[in-house]
Write an enzyme that holds these catalytic residues in place. Structure first.
Site, short mmCIF file in Angstrom:
data_model
loop_
_atom_site.label_atom_id
_atom_site.label_comp_id
_atom_site.label_asym_id
_atom_site.label_seq_id
_atom_site.Cartn_x
_atom_site.Cartn_y
_atom_site.Cartn_z
CE1 TYR A 65 -3.27 -2.80 0.28
CE2 TYR A 65 -3.53 -2.35 2.62
CZ TYR A 65 -3.87 -3.07 1.49
OH TYR A 65 -4.83 -4.06 1.58
CG PHE A 214 -15.43 -4.21 -2.52
CD1 PHE A 214 -15.11 -2.86 -2.45
CD2 PHE A 214 -15.91 -4.71 -3.71
CE1 PHE A 214 -15.27 -2.04 -3.56
CE2 PHE A 214 -16.07 -3.90 -4.83
CZ PHE A 214 -15.75 -2.56 -4.74
CG LEU A 216 -21.36 -0.10 1.75
CD1 LEU A 216 -21.42 1.38 2.04
CD2 LEU A 216 -22.76 -0.61 1.41
N GLY A 217 -19.33 -2.93 -1.82
CA GLY A 217 -18.96 -2.97 -3.23
C GLY A 217 -19.85 -3.86 -4.06
N GLY A 218 -20.05 -3.47 -5.31
CA GLY A 218 -20.74 -4.30 -6.28
C GLY A 218 -22.24 -4.30 -6.16
CG PHE A 219 -24.54 -2.81 -2.90
CD1 PHE A 219 -23.57 -3.73 -2.59
CD2 PHE A 219 -25.39 -2.39 -1.89
CE1 PHE A 219 -23.43 -4.23 -1.31
CE2 PHE A 219 -25.27 -2.88 -0.61
CZ PHE A 219 -24.29 -3.81 -0.31
CB THR A 220 -27.84 -3.80 -8.68
OG1 THR A 220 -28.80 -4.10 -7.65
CG2 THR A 220 -27.12 -5.08 -9.09
N PRO A 221 -28.19 -0.70 -8.46
CG PRO A 221 -28.38 0.83 -10.22
CD PRO A 221 -27.92 -0.57 -9.90
CG LEU A 222 -33.75 -3.67 -6.94
CD1 LEU A 222 -34.88 -2.68 -6.75
CD2 LEU A 222 -34.20 -4.84 -7.82
#
Length: 295
Positions: A65, A214, A216-222
């Site tokens: 990092y 992650f 909160l990663g990879g969420f669709t809008p729905l």
């Protein structure tokens, strides 16, 4: 009392290491794209010190990092380290001049990586080292025998106390356990991305910690709209609800949310005091199938 406000604690298998379940991930202390120094080193130092003062005793980091930046800031902020603080680092990748993340899993690269971490953290021995196996977000098939054997040798030499694995499949865990004891697994997992549901349950039966990244990663809008509605009912932010859901999902889950903001650090730690009611849990448990419905 602190452990209760951070949703209790978890002891790594066959160790004396007990971690409060709400930890801190240091990746965001580096500059943009996890490259170079942060805009304000003093703020980064203040975040680390407040996290530890608030009861965090599990800091996740890596010498790639920055590279080197987050470990150097951790040392500047916290060394000499307080009793009970556990720093978990990762090996298996490096940073190229184009800011990419190529693999670094040869025996010599792993040896060099251990010594880089020791030097930049100011330690004589690393508490836990995770071998990063897959890509950035997901596992990839293949044997891990060669790199893990190299790390097991460094463990026998006393440079590493315990070993974990990151971005792995259940089969790779089984292979790794034939080489050395594995105390933790770090894979992508959140309320919407739940491919590791059965894996987490199996790890829990073995007493092995699962550390999701992650959150909160990879969420669709729905899915995001469902999370927003659940957060409104809980009187909290979507991030707090997503973290609280993980903490209620299984007692072997340890969280390492990262931030470069003191306000966000306080918000994340407050999720450790949040208990989601059954109705909200039910709604959140239905988010993952929305991936199929939306496609």
């Amino acid at each position: 009392m602190i452990a209760q406000t951070l949703r209790g604690s978890f002891t790594l298998p066959n160790t004396s290491i007990t971690l409060n379940r709400m930890g801190y991930g240091a990746m965001k202390l580096a500059g943009p794209q996890v490259w170079g120094p942060p805009a304000d080193v003093d703020v980064a130092i203040a975040i680390l010190r407040e996290a530890v003062a608030s009861g965090v005793n599990h800091i996740d980091t890596s010498d790639y990092y920055g590279p080197h930046v987050t470990n150097q800031i951790i040392k500047q902020a916290l060394h000499p380290y307080p009793d009970g603080l556990v720093i978990v680092t990762k090996l298996g990748a490096r940073r190229a001049p184009d800011k990419s993340w190529p693999h670094a899993r040869s025996r010599q690269e792993l040896i060099d990586g251990v010594h880089d971490n020791l030097r930049n953290l100011g330690l004589e021995r690393l508490d836990v080292v995770n071998l990063r196996v897959g890509g950035m977000m997901a596992p990839s098939e293949g044997s891990i025998e060669e790199p893990l054997t190299a790390l097991a040798e460094l463990k026998r030499q006393g440079l590493i106390r315990h070993l974990g694995l990151s971005n792995i499949t259940p089969g790779q865990l089984a292979e790794g356990q034939k080489i050395t004891e594995i105390v933790c697994v770090q894979n992508m997992y959140n309320v919407a991305q739940r491919n590791d549901d059965s894996f987490i349950d199996d790890l829990a039966k073995q007493g092995i910690a699962f550390v999701p990244f992650f959150p909160l990663g990879g969420f669709t809008p729905l899915q995001s709209s469902v999370l927003d509605a659940a957060a409104a009912k809980a009187g909290s932010t979507p991030m707090q609800v997503a973290l609280a859901w993980l903490l209620q999902r299984s007692a072997n889950i340890l969280l390492i949310p990262g931030t470069c903001s003191l306000a966000h650090l306080r918000e994340n730690l407050a999720a450790g005091r949040l208990t989601l009611p059954p109705q909200v849990l039910s709604e959140l448990n239905g988010i993952a199938p929305l991936v199929t419905a939306a496609n």
